[in-house]
Write a protein that holds these residues in place. Structure first.
Motif, mmCIF file in Angstrom:
data_model
loop_
_atom_site.group_PDB
_atom_site.id
_atom_site.type_symbol
_atom_site.label_atom_id
_atom_site.label_comp_id
_atom_site.label_asym_id
_atom_site.label_seq_id
_atom_site.Cartn_x
_atom_site.Cartn_y
_atom_site.Cartn_z
ATOM 1 N N GLU A 179 0.799 -1.216 0.000
ATOM 2 C CA GLU A 179 0.000 0.000 0.000
ATOM 3 C C GLU A 179 0.833 1.267 0.000
ATOM 4 O OE1 GLU A 179 -2.955 -0.016 2.985
ATOM 5 O OE2 GLU A 179 -3.991 -1.759 2.181
ATOM 6 N N THR A 180 2.151 1.136 0.101
ATOM 7 C CA THR A 180 2.980 2.334 0.006
ATOM 8 C C THR A 180 3.344 2.649 -1.441
ATOM 9 O OG1 THR A 180 5.076 1.124 0.225
ATOM 10 C CG2 THR A 180 3.982 1.811 2.256
ATOM 11 N N ILE A 181 3.021 1.748 -2.369
ATOM 12 C CA ILE A 181 3.412 1.952 -3.757
ATOM 13 C C ILE A 181 2.547 3.034 -4.383
ATOM 14 C CG2 ILE A 181 3.457 0.890 -6.045
ATOM 15 C CD1 ILE A 181 4.236 -1.715 -4.749
ATOM 16 N N THR A 182 3.192 3.988 -5.023
ATOM 17 C CA THR A 182 2.474 5.036 -5.727
ATOM 18 C C THR A 182 2.529 4.780 -7.225
ATOM 19 O OG1 THR A 182 4.469 6.417 -5.768
ATOM 20 C CG2 THR A 182 2.923 6.754 -3.940
ATOM 21 N N THR A 183 1.577 5.349 -7.909
ATOM 22 C CA THR A 183 1.459 5.163 -9.361
ATOM 23 C C THR A 183 1.351 6.521 -10.025
ATOM 24 O OG1 THR A 183 0.330 3.056 -9.061
ATOM 25 C CG2 THR A 183 0.061 4.134 -11.188
ATOM 26 N N LEU A 184 1.907 6.639 -11.198
ATOM 27 C CA LEU A 184 1.790 7.881 -11.958
ATOM 28 C C LEU A 184 0.419 7.929 -12.620
ATOM 29 C CD1 LEU A 184 3.164 10.471 -12.978
ATOM 30 C CD2 LEU A 184 3.896 9.168 -14.998
ATOM 31 N N ARG A 215 0.481 22.981 -5.823
ATOM 32 C CA ARG A 215 -0.371 22.003 -5.165
ATOM 33 C C ARG A 215 -1.197 21.261 -6.211
ATOM 34 N NH1 ARG A 215 -0.442 26.364 -1.431
ATOM 35 N NH2 ARG A 215 0.239 25.734 0.659
ATOM 36 N N VAL A 216 -1.564 20.018 -5.870
ATOM 37 C CA VAL A 216 -2.323 19.184 -6.803
ATOM 38 C C VAL A 216 -3.597 18.725 -6.113
ATOM 39 C CG1 VAL A 216 -2.283 17.146 -8.296
ATOM 40 C CG2 VAL A 216 -0.171 18.434 -7.883
ATOM 41 N N PHE A 217 -4.681 18.730 -6.854
ATOM 42 C CA PHE A 217 -5.981 18.330 -6.339
ATOM 43 C C PHE A 217 -6.603 17.291 -7.271
ATOM 44 C CE2 PHE A 217 -5.137 22.737 -5.301
ATOM 45 C CZ PHE A 217 -5.446 22.833 -3.949
ATOM 46 N N ILE A 218 -7.528 16.531 -6.720
ATOM 47 C CA ILE A 218 -8.385 15.688 -7.542
ATOM 48 C C ILE A 218 -9.712 16.426 -7.676
ATOM 49 C CG2 ILE A 218 -9.444 13.430 -7.817
ATOM 50 C CD1 ILE A 218 -6.398 13.415 -7.886
ATOM 51 N N PRO A 220 -4.877 20.455 -16.026
ATOM 52 C CA PRO A 220 -4.553 19.022 -15.988
ATOM 53 C C PRO A 220 -3.059 18.803 -15.861
ATOM 54 C CG PRO A 220 -6.099 19.502 -17.757
ATOM 55 C CD PRO A 220 -5.620 20.821 -17.253
ATOM 56 N N GLN A 221 -2.669 17.861 -15.028
ATOM 57 C CA GLN A 221 -1.265 17.512 -14.902
ATOM 58 C C GLN A 221 -1.155 16.115 -14.311
ATOM 59 O OE1 GLN A 221 0.490 20.284 -11.838
ATOM 60 N NE2 GLN A 221 1.035 18.344 -10.882
ATOM 61 N N PRO A 222 -0.100 15.396 -14.617
ATOM 62 C CA PRO A 222 0.103 14.076 -14.002
ATOM 63 C C PRO A 222 0.499 14.223 -12.544
ATOM 64 C CG PRO A 222 1.963 14.654 -15.403
ATOM 65 C CD PRO A 222 0.944 15.737 -15.592
ATOM 66 N N VAL A 223 0.232 13.189 -11.755
ATOM 67 C CA VAL A 223 0.605 13.209 -10.352
ATOM 68 C C VAL A 223 0.904 11.779 -9.924
ATOM 69 C CG1 VAL A 223 -1.799 12.980 -9.569
ATOM 70 C CG2 VAL A 223 -0.089 13.957 -8.039
ATOM 71 N N ARG A 224 1.866 11.628 -9.026
ATOM 72 C CA ARG A 224 2.208 10.301 -8.510
ATOM 73 C C ARG A 224 1.567 10.143 -7.129
ATOM 74 N NH1 ARG A 224 5.370 6.229 -9.761
ATOM 75 N NH2 ARG A 224 6.285 7.355 -11.533
ATOM 76 N N ILE A 225 0.582 9.277 -7.034
ATOM 77 C CA ILE A 225 -0.132 9.029 -5.788
ATOM 78 C C ILE A 225 -0.484 7.550 -5.679
ATOM 79 C CG2 ILE A 225 -1.148 11.338 -5.591
ATOM 80 C CD1 ILE A 225 -3.719 10.196 -6.791
ATOM 81 N N ARG A 226 -0.977 7.134 -4.529
ATOM 82 C CA ARG A 226 -1.550 5.806 -4.425
ATOM 83 C C ARG A 226 -2.830 5.770 -5.258
ATOM 84 N NH1 ARG A 226 -2.702 3.451 1.232
ATOM 85 N NH2 ARG A 226 -4.159 5.173 1.193
ATOM 86 N N PRO A 227 -3.030 4.783 -6.093
ATOM 87 C CA PRO A 227 -4.190 4.777 -6.981
ATOM 88 C C PRO A 227 -5.506 4.468 -6.286
ATOM 89 C CG PRO A 227 -2.926 2.762 -7.262
ATOM 90 C CD PRO A 227 -2.123 3.640 -6.336
ATOM 91 N N CYS A 250 -4.082 16.402 -2.885
ATOM 92 C CA CYS A 250 -3.249 15.203 -2.961
ATOM 93 C C CYS A 250 -2.093 15.277 -1.966
ATOM 94 C CB CYS A 250 -2.678 15.047 -4.371
ATOM 95 S SG CYS A 250 -3.911 14.704 -5.637
ATOM 96 N N PRO A 251 -1.737 14.143 -1.363
ATOM 97 C CA PRO A 251 -0.563 14.132 -0.478
ATOM 98 C C PRO A 251 0.711 14.484 -1.254
ATOM 99 C CG PRO A 251 -1.879 12.132 -0.212
ATOM 100 C CD PRO A 251 -2.408 12.839 -1.427
ATOM 101 N N ASP A 252 1.594 15.236 -0.616
ATOM 102 C CA ASP A 252 2.915 15.443 -1.200
ATOM 103 C C ASP A 252 3.995 14.750 -0.368
ATOM 104 O OD1 ASP A 252 3.154 17.186 0.961
ATOM 105 O OD2 ASP A 252 2.930 18.980 -0.247
#
Length: 372
Positions: free
Chosen positions: A3-8, A30-33, A53-60, A207-209
């Motif tokens: 669960e610590t794995i993040t995805t782009l 800052r990034v938001f959903i 719009p921009q990509p973000v690396r977060i847990r899916p 989104c978490p940073d």
């Protein structure tokens, strides 16, 4: 899956079977959903950039827990009215109606971690006990003894092994977590619920940073404190100090916890946005409440003009005393009134600057990236 794995998450990619997608602010980074129809809106945390719009690396995976909003429109209107009323000479844009119309609901993230704790510990355990003694005092010509009981703590070393589990230990998910919690105040963990995405409404999700692997060093002291409390209880002690543990922390489980806030803003004298943050559960409001030095000087100018007019009328009254002596009384009264108004004109001229100096210490949303 770890669960610590993040995805782009790619630009324009939607999440969780909804029309929500990542959007970033080019100013504060800052990034938001957000919902697709919220793209292009002004960033609710810096009010300078527009969400794109921009990509973000977060847990899916979906966020698991949240505290729903409890502050409704009526309560929010009262919060804004009290906030505005606390400033005497305020910017023209600083009104409850403007604050209400610019309000944006946001959920900001916090990590909760569950983990096993296995290892060796030692501490000093404190046990309460009482000591009875007497105190002598001389009263009414004789010595009187009074019994008194003193509370003390007996400290004893303790050590041992532990194999336990701790739940819901908080850890920051934002770099500016300390600043954010300083603005909102603490949230009660006992009221958290499972997230229902259908009830998100127009709320943005920040989104978490800080991913879990970066948040772990910040969570570990809280975990060790929870372990210390377990050892204190197991020892039958009432206090503990100098707790030390050498342990492993297997079976970590991370939960994303969403906390509610409203943000809004008003424009100061220079047209700059001043951000206010409201705890969506308690209604606590934070942020700079600036006074208007321009309006203060304008009011001072008007009062100064009135004072000048009164002095002129007083002089005319003095001239009239040559033909109508009672006019001297009126002239004196006008002169005194003009002097009072002139002195009063100083107050609105200097008060805003003094008030604004105090507001420099008010909690403010931490700015990031290119925002200043």
């Amino acid at each position: 899956m770890d669960e610590t794995i993040t995805t782009l998450i790619e630009e324009n990619q939607t999440l969780w079977g909804t029309n929500r997608q990542p959007a970033g602010c080019p100013q504060c980074e800052r990034v938001f959903i957000v919902r697709s129809n919220q793209m292009g809106a002004v960033c609710p945390l810096c009010r300078k950039g527009k969400l794109a719009p921009q990509p973000v690396r977060i847990r899916p995976g979906e966020p698991e827990k949240w505290l729903p909003f409890k502050v409704g429109k009526e309560r929010l209107a009262t919060v804004y009215q009290d906030c505005v009323s606390s400033v005497w000479i305020k910017p023209q844009d600083f009104t409850p109606a403007n604050l209400m119309s610019r309000t944006v609901p946001i959920f900001w993230p916090l990590w909760l971690v569950d983990t096993d704790v296995q290892g060796h510990w030692q501490m000093e355990a404190g046990f309460d006990y009482q000591v009875e003694s007497t105190k002598e005092s001389y009263q009414d010509g004789r010595w009187v003894s009074r019994r008194q009981i003193e509370d003390r703590i007996r400290w004893e070393p303790r050590l041992g092994e532990m194999d336990t589990h701790v739940d819901n230990i908080p850890a920051p998910a934002l770099e500016d977590h300390r600043n954010r919690i300083g603005m909102t105040g603490k949230y009660p963990f006992e009221n958290m619920q499972d997230v229902n995405l259908a009830n998100l409404g127009d709320a943005l999700i920040e989104c978490p940073d800080l991913p879990p692997e970066d948040a772990w060093p910040l969570a570990k002291p809280n975990i060790d404190q929870a372990a210390a409390e377990i050892c204190e209880k197991a020892a039958g002690a009432q206090h503990q100090k100098n707790f030390a543990i050498k342990a492993k922390y297997p079976q970590k489980n991370w939960t994303q916890y969403l906390l509610p806030i409203f943000t809004t803003h008003y424009l100061d004298d220079d047209g700059g946005p001043q951000i206010l943050v409201v705890n969506g559960l308690t209604g606590q409001i934070s942020g700079p409440r600036m006074a208007s030095q321009k309006r203060g000087l304008r009011i001072a100018g008007i009062l100064g003009g009135v004072a000048g007019l009164l002095f002129i009328l007083a002089l005319l009254g003095l001239v009239l005393t040559m033909v109508f002596p009672p006019a001297g009384i009126v002239a004196a009264l006008l002169g005194i009134l003009g002097f009072g108004v002139g002195i009063g004109a100083i107050i609105p001229a200097v008060w805003p600057a003094q008030w604004n100096r105090k507001q420099a210490d008010a909690p403010q949303v931490a700015q990031k990236g290119g925002s200043t």
